[in-house]
Every structure is written in C-alpha cells, then in structure tokens.
Write an enzyme that holds these catalytic residues in place. Structure first.
Site, mmCIF file in Angstrom:
data_model
loop_
_atom_site.group_PDB
_atom_site.id
_atom_site.type_symbol
_atom_site.label_atom_id
_atom_site.label_comp_id
_atom_site.label_asym_id
_atom_site.label_seq_id
_atom_site.Cartn_x
_atom_site.Cartn_y
_atom_site.Cartn_z
ATOM 1 C CB CYS A 111 -5.651 -39.828 -10.529
ATOM 2 S SG CYS A 111 -6.609 -38.368 -11.021
ATOM 3 C CG ASP A 170 -17.832 -4.717 13.832
ATOM 4 O OD1 ASP A 170 -17.050 -3.847 14.248
ATOM 5 O OD2 ASP A 170 -17.472 -5.772 13.299
ATOM 6 C CG ASP A 198 -22.612 -1.665 11.073
ATOM 7 O OD1 ASP A 198 -22.663 -2.905 11.100
ATOM 8 O OD2 ASP A 198 -21.644 -1.019 10.614
ATOM 9 N NE ARG A 251 9.320 11.354 -5.536
ATOM 10 C CZ ARG A 251 9.970 11.500 -6.673
ATOM 11 N NH1 ARG A 251 9.428 11.057 -7.799
ATOM 12 N NH2 ARG A 251 11.149 12.071 -6.724
ATOM 13 C CB SER A 272 13.971 10.604 -5.259
ATOM 14 O OG SER A 272 14.983 11.355 -5.912
ATOM 15 C CE LYS A 282 13.446 3.304 -0.765
ATOM 16 N NZ LYS A 282 12.426 2.671 -1.615
ATOM 17 C CE LYS A 294 15.660 -0.063 -2.374
ATOM 18 N NZ LYS A 294 15.875 0.356 -3.755
ATOM 19 C CD GLU A 329 11.035 7.644 8.749
ATOM 20 O OE1 GLU A 329 11.008 8.324 7.722
ATOM 21 O OE2 GLU A 329 10.507 7.991 9.817
ATOM 22 C CB CYS A 370 -7.180 -33.153 -11.041
ATOM 23 S SG CYS A 370 -7.546 -34.912 -10.877
#
Length: 693
Positions: A425, A47, A51, A150, A96, A129, A328, A127, A440
């Site tokens: 309590c 990293d 940077d 879309r 769709s 959904k 589905k 694949e 609490c």
C-alpha cells in the site's frame, strides 16, 4: 479477687509438633495436586482451592522458617542468582548411544544382540528420543536433593535450583518405603506449545527469539538466576536409572518405567515392548507418522534390550552400551542458495523478510521460501542474497534459514535492505520503540495485505467459522475492491460473487448461507475474530468471562483489563488501543447492525453446564465432529478435555480406530460414549430432560 478455681483457662497453643504436622499435610496435599495437574493432566481440585492451600503453607513457613520442609512446593519459584554452577561427578557415568539411520543398521543391531545373547528372539523396550537436555535427578530417602546435567558423561553441572522450578518433577517420591538413593535419568524439554508462548513473550518484549525448543530448554535450564527458569515452562520425562541403593532393581526396562510412574515421576506414554527387528521398525514407522502431532520435538526413537540381566550380559563398547541404539529420523536440514530476499505483510502489519530459495527437498517437502523472522535476525545471522544457507523445517512445519555457509559466500553477495514503504500500500514502515518487528502503518483499511489477513482470520474455523470463505476467495474480494471490512461480508449478494473466478451460482449460494449462519456466534469467538493484536483464543475467552458483555470490554480502561487473568501490560494496551480507534468501534457496530449476535452476561444455553466438573478423553475418529469441534462442545458444556485416561476420567468418547486410551478406559470401568451419545447428552439437558450419569 478471683480465686484460682475461677481463673479462665488459657487457649490451647499449637505445639511445634502440631505445626510441623500441619505443614507436612499441606505439602503432601499440594504435591499430590501438582502431580495430578502437571503430570496426569487431570486436575484434582480447582485452581482457587490449590491457591488457598498454597497460601496457608506460605503463612506457616513465614512464621516458622526453621520448620520448612525440603519438598515444599513454595521453593519452586526460584532463588537468588548463583555465581556459577558447581561440578557434580555422576555415581554411574551417563553414556551416549550409538546411532542407526537405515533399516540395515537396525537389522545389524538386532543380529548383534541375538549373537551376544545366543538367542533366536530378542525383546526390546522402544521409546522416543527427545530433543532436549539429559539430566540426572538424585533422590535420597525419597527426597529430591540434587540435579546435574550430563556434561561429559562423567561430570556435569549442578542445576538443582533450576530443576526445582519444574512442576512435573516431584520433590518427594510417592512411596512409603523409598530407596535410600535413586538416580533418575531423563530429559528436560520444552513442549511445542510452551515454546511458542515463550517466543511470543520474547517478541512482545522486543527480545531475541529462541531458534528451537531444545535451545530454549537448554538456555532456560542453564540460567544462573533460577527465577528466570521459573518463568519458563519446562517439562521432564524419566527414561533411565543410575545409582540405586536400598531397593531391588526391576527385572526389565519396561518394569523400571512402570515403577517410576508409581513413584510419581513423569514417564512418556509413547513406549512399547517389541520383538526382533520387525517390531523395532514397526514402532519407528508408527512414531514417524505421528511425529508432527506429538506435543514435543523428537529426533528419533531409542531401542533397549528390555531385560536388565541381558543388558549386563551385552555390556558396553567404548562409551556406548551394546544393548541400546538410537534410530534417528532423516535430517531436517539441507543446503540451498538464497535467490532473493523479499518482505511479506502480515495481518497485523508485521513486515517479515522472506528468503526466496533455490528449491530444496527438506523433511519430505520441497522448500522454495523460508522465513527470516525480522530485520534484526537477518543482521544477526548475516544472511545475504547469493549466500549458501542451511534450511531447516522448524517443527516439521515452517521452513527457516538457520545460518549461512561463510566459505561459500560469493563476492557479489548483496546485503538485505529493509524497505521504508509497504510493498502493498506504500504506507510508511515503522518500527515501534522496544520492538523487534517493523510494521506497515497503513492498517487494514488502507493495506490490502492486512485486509486479506483480517478477513481470513475473521472467517477462520476458531473465529466466525465461515465455510468456503478461504484464501483464494478473500484475495479476489479484496483485489476487486468488493470488501474492505469484515462487516461488509454481510452485505454481499449473489451477483457480486458469481462474477468471480471459479464461483458458480451453487458455490456462491453456499458461501452466502455460511455467512448468514455465522451471525449466530459466541462472545469469545467474536472477540477472537476481531483480530486484536496479542489477543488470542484463550485471551478472548478470558475477556468474555471477565466482562460478560462486549460493551463493558469496549469501554474498559487499561487498569480494568489488567484484572483479567493472563492479561499483562502489553496485551492490555493492545486491546485498549484497538477499541480506542473510532474505525474499529464503527466496524463492531456495523457487525452488530448486520445481525451478528450472541448471548451476553450468561452461559449460552441451558445445557452448557451438563458436563461441569467432568473430565472427558477423546480418542479415535468421530463420524462428523472434528477433534476441535468435539473439544469445543465439551468445553461449552462445562467439561474439561484431557489427553490421558485415569481413574479421574468421567467419560471416554471413542470413534473409529480408537487405541490404547479405549482399552485403558475399559480396564478401569470408565463409561464409553460414541459421538451420538455425546450429542444426545447435550440435547437432553437443553430440553430439560434428565442427563446421563
């Protein structure tokens, strides 16, 4: 006077072309490294080095703003707010899909495809959904130029500025000869882990939580201020194509996705080419079984005829293609009745309203309780006792009440009233200013519920890992006033344990042995085990690494805590307040006096750097190590565990039932280890022997 022959030569100046070339090299390097990190999950440089390159580019761009490149990663941070989203007309409509729900639906789809193609067999690309937001990305000559939602399929909203903030999406395609125009269709989503972190930040800030990852992703992407989007971690998977100019269309859908991978676009690995309805259903059932373990939410799978010329032959019906179908999963929401609303007290004192429900079967389990999160959420959703409500299993794990059904509300429905005293309590319930959650005020010393939670957390696998000290045993220890703090676990004797229910002498001895074994731990585990509010496992590791020893952490100021990576003002105050409490400091000293210890100020053992700089992939089921235990072993040895195999992978550790990751490792010639070899590598280094290369 100095003659012309002796005039000192001027220092050569970088020309504009030189500076542009330097910027192009930096942009290319940074984009390649970002792809390795965000898409391949296999960082190519540390990293700090990334940077450093990033700062060099920023400095050049600040000095030469006219030379800023369109694919520079410095533009991912977001810009000034937009007054509104512009409308974008899609070059090819985003259609769709029709849905299927039963095996009969899938068989009929397969039959229609074969009839349309006049074929005996059919090949499909299968694949996932995703439960996210469909997006069209436009690239011109390899450069990302526009993104649109879309919308209604023909026209969407321009969200280019927000899409630029998603690190996984390349701003320049990885191709020396990219197409003139390429519309990439895909899904923007939020991973479950990133969703949990976002909601934690919302809670810390006293702001409204998001209901689910899809809402969080959609809300983040539709921010007029892209700087807000940049603060939320979004992901993207490509799965389709729109306009293509200046390149040959691949012959199949699977080939298209393979091409996308070559271009540097993120594509989900959970995909396959299958044959006929039998193959479709096998893929569906396999994904359904693995669905809870996936890092993202899905609501089904998608089937597409694989060959693109066959897709063209089948064509479209209405607004959906004949060659594709969404299968589905069963609904994860059901209706039931709220019988009562009670409150639960959590480990940190959080008071959570819980709806007691008439039993209802949701997502494969019978649900009788569901969280209402907090008092504000109950008011916002207007949930009352007696209401008919929609119950969802959020993430397939935690049941929650989504909403009530207004037309079914009875006349005698009762509003929820938050108690003013803790039901456990009797301590006062307080709601800190700026926070959404009431708590609490009794603390773990006075409140049995908080005490139980603290002990269960202390003994949990990622903390002190005390095997056998589960919820039922902890409940008995607390209710019988045998234990009040974690430190008192180490003074337990056989007599105290054997008088408890279901605790024979052998079981008691096993628990006592586990307690004794837990004395030998690590500083990150110990910090995490304390249960400091907002200080999770990763924060505990960062604190241990930064301060090196517990005393330095306990005596740190808030300013010093803020210097730790990922520690913000809320977390810093929580840690500071914890160690400012004399009772907490006394308990820490009692734990030390009882013999709980670790190595401070250095790595835990000589062998911990054996895998430094190495990337390890774990696959299959190991004989004795759980996946978490194997990951921890690798990380202690200085290595990094990745979820995918690539040329940068150092070793693949394979157990039984290892699948595609093992096959890919063999194809790439990557060294394969079993569990025994992994453990042997660690032992060799610890005893000073030469390590495996």
């Amino acid at each position: 006077m100095t003659t012309a022959n002796h005039t000192p030569s001027a220092q050569p100046q970088n020309t504009e072309q030189d500076i542009l070339q330097q910027m192009q090299q930096l942009v290319s390097q940074l984009n390649q490294h970002a792809h390795a990190y965000y898409v391949l999950d296999n960082p190519s440089i540390p990293d700090a080095e990334y940077d450093k390159l990033f700062r060099q580019l920023q400095e050049l761009e600040a000095a030469h703003p006219s030379l800023v490149l369109p694919d520079t990663p410095t533009q991912r941070v977001g810009g000034a707010p937009l007054p509104q989203f512009e409308q974008v007309t899609h070059g090819i409509p985003m259609l769709s899909l029709n849905n299927g729900f039963s095996e009969e639906d899938i068989a009929n789809f397969d039959r229609r495809v074969k009839e349309g193609l006049d074929a005996v067999n059919a090949s499909y690309a299968a694949e996932l959904k995703f439960d996210g937001l469909a997006i069209n990305l436009r690239y011109e000559n390899g450069i990302f130029v526009q993104a649109a939602t879309r919308g209604d399929g023909a026209t969407g909203e321009d969200v280019t500025a927000n899409i630029r903030t998603i690190n996984a999406i390349p701003l320049r395609l990885f191709s020396a000869n990219p197409p003139a125009v390429l519309d990439v269709r895909g899904e923007v989503l939020m991973l479950k882990e990133d969703f949990a972190k976002l909601n934690q930040r919302q809670r810390d800030a006293g702001q409204k939580e998001f209901a689910n990852p899809r809402n969080a992703a959609a809300g983040s992407l539709r921010q007029l201020d892209s700087r807000i989007t940049a603060q939320r971690t979004l992901s993207f998977f490509a799965y389709g194509i729109g306009v293509l100019e200046g390149a040959e269309m691949p012959a199949s859908h699977s080939a298209l996705l393979d091409w996308y991978v070559e271009l540097g676009l993120p594509v989900c690995k959970e995909r396959a080419v299958v044959q006929n309805a039998e193959g479709l259903l096998a893929f569906f059932h396999d994904i359904g079984q693995r669905r809870p373990q996936l890092p993202y939410e899905i609501d089904g799978v998608v089937y597409k005829v694989n060959k693109l010329d066959e897709q063209n032959t089948l064509g479209f019906v209405s607004r959906a293609p004949r060659y594709a179908l969404a299968h589905k999963f069963p609904a994860q929401e059901e209706l039931t009745t709220v019988l009562e609303i009670e409150v639960q007290v959590g480990r940190t004192g959080a008071i959570t309203p819980v709806a007691r429900l008439a039993p209802v079967f949701v997502g494969g389990v019978t649900v009788t309780n569901a969280t209402l999160h907090n008092e504000d959420e109950v008011r916002r959703k207007d949930i009352r006792i007696g209401d008919t409500v929609i119950v969802r299993r959020a993430g397939d794990v935690i049941p929650e009440v989504v909403a009530h059904v207004p037309e079914r509300r009875p006349q005698d429905a009762q509003e929820f009233v938050m108690p003013t005293a803790c039901p456990v309590c009797a301590s006062a319930i307080i709601k800190p200013e700026g926070e959404a959650i009431a708590r609490c005020s009794g603390g773990a010393i006075r409140c049995g519920a908080q005490r139980k939670g603290a002990l269960i957390h202390f003994a949990s696998r990622r903390a002190l890992d005390i095997e056998g000290l589960g919820e039922q045993l902890v409940e008995q220890l607390v209710e019988n006033n045998i234990i009040t703090t974690p430190a008192e676990l180490y003074t337990l004797g056989l007599v105290k344990l054997t008088v408890l229910d279901r605790m024979a002498e052998k079981s008691a001895n096993n628990v006592l042995a586990a307690i004794q074994a837990s004395k030998n731990t690590t500083l990150p585990r110990f910090i995490y085990a304390l249960g400091i509010r907002h200080a999770g496992e990763s924060t505990a590791k960062a604190l241990a690494k930064h301060f090196g020893n517990l005393d330095a952490l306990m005596n740190a100021t808030q300013e010093q805590l803020l210097q730790v990576a990922d520690v913000g003002p809320v977390v810093a105050k929580s840690i500071f307040d914890y160690f400012a409490d004399p009772l907490n400091r006394e308990m820490v000293e009692q734990l030390r006096a009882a013999g709980v210890h670790w190595v401070e100020g250095a790595q835990e053992e000589a062998g911990v750097q054996l895998l430094a700089g190495k990337t390890i992939v774990l696959t299959g089921t190991l004989p004795t190590l759980s996946r978490d235990a194997a990951r921890e072993l690798v990380e202690k040895a200085g290595g990094k565990v990745s979820g995918s195999v690539s040329k940068k992978t150092s070793y693949v550790v394979a157990g039984s039932d290892a699948g595609s990751k093992l096959e890919k490792a063999q194809e790439l010639g990557i060294a394969i280890l079993d569990e025994a070899q992994l453990l042997a590598m660690r032992r060799r280094r610890s005893t000073g022997r030469r390590n495996v290369k």
